[in-house]
Design a protein around this motif. Structure first.
Motif, PDB file in Angstrom:
ATOM      1  N   ARG A   7      37.295  21.629   2.471  1.00  0.00           N
ATOM      2  CA  ARG A   7      38.272  22.521   1.868  1.00  0.00           C
ATOM      3  C   ARG A   7      37.903  22.680   0.406  1.00  0.00           C
ATOM      4  NH1 ARG A   7      43.137  20.751   1.241  1.00  0.00           N
ATOM      5  NH2 ARG A   7      43.023  18.629   2.040  1.00  0.00           N
ATOM      6  N   PRO A   8      38.040  23.860  -0.167  1.00  0.00           N
ATOM      7  CA  PRO A   8      37.525  24.117  -1.528  1.00  0.00           C
ATOM      8  C   PRO A   8      38.125  23.246  -2.615  1.00  0.00           C
ATOM      9  CG  PRO A   8      38.917  25.931  -0.765  1.00  0.00           C
ATOM     10  CD  PRO A   8      38.649  25.072   0.421  1.00  0.00           C
ATOM     11  N   ASN A   9      39.372  22.801  -2.445  1.00  0.00           N
ATOM     12  CA  ASN A   9      40.026  22.052  -3.517  1.00  0.00           C
ATOM     13  C   ASN A   9      40.192  20.568  -3.223  1.00  0.00           C
ATOM     14  OD1 ASN A   9      40.392  24.388  -5.152  1.00  0.00           O
ATOM     15  ND2 ASN A   9      42.098  25.001  -3.832  1.00  0.00           N
ATOM     16  N   ALA A  10      39.424  20.066  -2.275  1.00  0.00           N
ATOM     17  CA  ALA A  10      39.492  18.643  -1.932  1.00  0.00           C
ATOM     18  C   ALA A  10      38.086  18.055  -1.853  1.00  0.00           C
ATOM     19  CB  ALA A  10      40.215  18.450  -0.598  1.00  0.00           C
ATOM     20  N   LEU A  11      37.981  16.743  -2.084  1.00  0.00           N
ATOM     21  CA  LEU A  11      36.713  16.065  -1.893  1.00  0.00           C
ATOM     22  C   LEU A  11      36.460  15.906  -0.397  1.00  0.00           C
ATOM     23  CD1 LEU A  11      37.429  15.301  -4.884  1.00  0.00           C
ATOM     24  CD2 LEU A  11      36.225  13.144  -4.462  1.00  0.00           C
ATOM     25  N   LYS A  30      38.545  15.455   5.901  1.00  0.00           N
ATOM     26  CA  LYS A  30      37.435  15.289   6.826  1.00  0.00           C
ATOM     27  C   LYS A  30      36.708  16.609   7.052  1.00  0.00           C
ATOM     28  CE  LYS A  30      39.177  11.292   9.377  1.00  0.00           C
ATOM     29  NZ  LYS A  30      39.568  10.765  10.720  1.00  0.00           N
ATOM     30  N   LYS A  31      37.432  17.715   6.924  1.00  0.00           N
ATOM     31  CA  LYS A  31      36.837  19.033   7.012  1.00  0.00           C
ATOM     32  C   LYS A  31      36.812  19.648   5.615  1.00  0.00           C
ATOM     33  CE  LYS A  31      38.122  20.075  11.793  1.00  0.00           C
ATOM     34  NZ  LYS A  31      38.793  21.044  12.705  1.00  0.00           N
ATOM     35  N   GLY A  86      19.630  19.944   7.469  1.00  0.00           N
ATOM     36  CA  GLY A  86      19.079  21.225   7.869  1.00  0.00           C
ATOM     37  C   GLY A  86      20.072  22.205   8.449  1.00  0.00           C
ATOM     38  N   SER A  87      21.325  21.803   8.617  1.00  0.00           N
ATOM     39  CA  SER A  87      22.348  22.674   9.193  1.00  0.00           C
ATOM     40  C   SER A  87      23.397  23.041   8.152  1.00  0.00           C
ATOM     41  CB  SER A  87      23.034  21.988  10.384  1.00  0.00           C
ATOM     42  OG  SER A  87      22.102  21.686  11.398  1.00  0.00           O
ATOM     43  N   THR A  88      23.766  24.313   8.104  1.00  0.00           N
ATOM     44  CA  THR A  88      24.794  24.767   7.171  1.00  0.00           C
ATOM     45  C   THR A  88      26.171  24.451   7.742  1.00  0.00           C
ATOM     46  OG1 THR A  88      23.388  26.556   6.368  1.00  0.00           O
ATOM     47  CG2 THR A  88      25.752  26.750   5.960  1.00  0.00           C
ATOM     48  N   ARG A  89      26.958  23.693   6.983  1.00  0.00           N
ATOM     49  CA  ARG A  89      28.285  23.271   7.443  1.00  0.00           C
ATOM     50  C   ARG A  89      29.411  23.966   6.673  1.00  0.00           C
ATOM     51  NH1 ARG A  89      27.769  18.390  10.223  1.00  0.00           N
ATOM     52  NH2 ARG A  89      25.760  18.474  11.323  1.00  0.00           N
ATOM     53  N   HIS A  90      29.132  24.373   5.438  1.00  0.00           N
ATOM     54  CA  HIS A  90      30.147  25.065   4.649  1.00  0.00           C
ATOM     55  C   HIS A  90      29.475  25.815   3.508  1.00  0.00           C
ATOM     56  CE1 HIS A  90      29.833  22.048   1.427  1.00  0.00           C
ATOM     57  NE2 HIS A  90      29.915  21.113   2.354  1.00  0.00           N
ATOM     58  N   ALA A  91      30.250  26.591   2.784  1.00  0.00           N
ATOM     59  CA  ALA A  91      29.709  27.376   1.678  1.00  0.00           C
ATOM     60  C   ALA A  91      29.252  26.456   0.546  1.00  0.00           C
ATOM     61  CB  ALA A  91      30.778  28.337   1.156  1.00  0.00           C
ATOM     62  N   MET A 142      23.590  18.504  -0.431  1.00  0.00           N
ATOM     63  CA  MET A 142      24.907  18.507   0.190  1.00  0.00           C
ATOM     64  C   MET A 142      25.868  19.444  -0.526  1.00  0.00           C
ATOM     65  SD  MET A 142      25.637  14.555   1.205  1.00  0.00           S
ATOM     66  CE  MET A 142      24.676  13.707   2.445  1.00  0.00           C
ATOM     67  N   TYR A 143      25.671  19.645  -1.814  1.00  0.00           N
ATOM     68  CA  TYR A 143      26.556  20.543  -2.561  1.00  0.00           C
ATOM     69  C   TYR A 143      26.181  22.007  -2.344  1.00  0.00           C
ATOM     70  CZ  TYR A 143      27.618  16.080  -4.729  1.00  0.00           C
ATOM     71  OH  TYR A 143      27.967  14.769  -4.924  1.00  0.00           O
ATOM     72  N   GLN A 144      25.155  22.227  -1.508  1.00  0.00           N
ATOM     73  CA  GLN A 144      24.825  23.581  -1.076  1.00  0.00           C
ATOM     74  C   GLN A 144      25.393  23.860   0.307  1.00  0.00           C
ATOM     75  OE1 GLN A 144      23.331  25.662  -3.305  1.00  0.00           O
ATOM     76  NE2 GLN A 144      23.536  23.874  -4.641  1.00  0.00           N
ATOM     77  N   GLY A 145      26.115  22.881   0.852  1.00  0.00           N
ATOM     78  CA  GLY A 145      26.716  23.050   2.167  1.00  0.00           C
ATOM     79  C   GLY A 145      25.778  22.767   3.320  1.00  0.00           C
ATOM     80  N   VAL A 146      24.584  22.279   3.036  1.00  0.00           N
ATOM     81  CA  VAL A 146      23.581  22.033   4.072  1.00  0.00           C
ATOM     82  C   VAL A 146      23.419  20.531   4.291  1.00  0.00           C
ATOM     83  CG1 VAL A 146      21.176  22.377   4.766  1.00  0.00           C
ATOM     84  CG2 VAL A 146      22.377  24.157   3.472  1.00  0.00           C
TER      85      VAL A 146
END
Length: 283
Positions: free
Chosen positions: A235-239, A232-233, A8-13, A1-5
């Motif tokens: 963001r780089p500086n939020a959990l 919920k979406k 199997g789907s990429t959701r974020h960087a 999950m910390y890879q943004g996947v």
């Protein structure tokens, strides 16, 4: 999950670097990543090698124990799978601090039958004895069989994400095992009453992230003081809401100290020393 996947789907960087930064900024000194299969254990070692204060475990989770016999994943024999786990441990002594996560999970037999779980839990306990390494243990709805095996094959280690009875905890402690507490250990008032009575010298703090966050519906939530910005979406500086992170370990400590009526710093020091004793005494 910390890879943004996710599934199997990429959701974020990828954002492991930001997750680690939030961890260090919150006062965490060491992180242990859990290996749940041969593949996951290899990845855990890769992640541990990204930072000098990140460590890992190597082992096979009970819900993945069928991998020992899965020819599509394991081109050799079950012994080859076990030998590969051993090789990872022996080849990475500065990073691998325990064997696991291994144990029994009878709540999720749809992923692996009981007989297979029992067979390869025993194999991993034997390996831990051979290597003289602590074990990161999983016990879910399987106390009798689990207790029998850790009695027959005594090891040092921690029963993580503990949510059993006080009698269960005392039985494990009498065998020399420690008890790991995270958000999933603090869901109900019954959970809190158990955690309140476990001796501090046998306790460990954990998050089991990205799972087991302390949620508003949990009995322990009313004792949480430290709050983090969430979204919920991504963001780089939020959990990310619903994805737990190491920094929330502070919340686990706050709940434990409150229900035990203990000073947070004193309890934290004791538990940190427990962790050093079990996992880092040879490092």
């Amino acid at each position: 999950m910390y890879q943004g996947v996710y599934h199997g789907s990429t959701r974020h960087a990828p954002d492991l670097d930001r997750v680690l930064l939030r961890s260090w900024d919150s006062g965490i000194e060491k992180i242990i990543i859990t290996g749940a299969s041969l593949t996951a254990s290899k990845f855990a070692i890769e992640m541990a090698n990204t930072d000098e204060e990140v460590y890992c475990t190597v082992g096979c989770h009970p819900t993945h124990a069928s991998e020992f016999e899965d020819e599509s994943l394991n081109k050799g024999s079950p012994d080859d799978y076990l030998n590969a786990l051993e090789s990872l441990i022996v080849s990475n002594p500065e990073k691998v601090v325990a064997l696991g996560e291994c144990g029994l999970d009878y709540d999720r037999l749809q992923f692996c039958p009981k007989e297979t779980q029992l067979k390869y839990f025993k194999k991993q306990l034997e390996l831990a004895q051979k290597l003289k390494i602590p074990v990161f243990l999983h016990c879910r709805a399987a106390f009798d069989d689990f207790y029998r095996l850790v009695t027959e094959y005594p090891v040092s280690g921690v029963v993580h994400s503990f949510d059993g009875t006080l009698e269960n905890a005392k039985s494990f402690i009498d065998l020399g095992l420690d008890i790991g507490i995270n958000g999933c250990s603090l869901k109900t008032e019954q959970n809190l009453s158990v955690v309140k009575e476990i001796p501090s010298k046998s306790l460990h703090l954990e998050t089991d992230c990205p799972y087991c966050d302390i949620r508003p519906t949990h009995a322990g939530f009313k004792h949480v003081k430290t709050k983090f910005e969430t979204s919920k979406k991504w963001r780089p500086n939020a959990l990310l809401k619903g994805r737990n992170e190491p920094c929330t370990i502070a919340q686990v400590l706050e709940v434990m100290a409150a229900i035990r009526n203990e000073d947070e710093v004193t309890l934290c020091d004791q538990i940190f020393n427990n962790t050093l004793r079990l996992f880092f005494s040879k490092k």
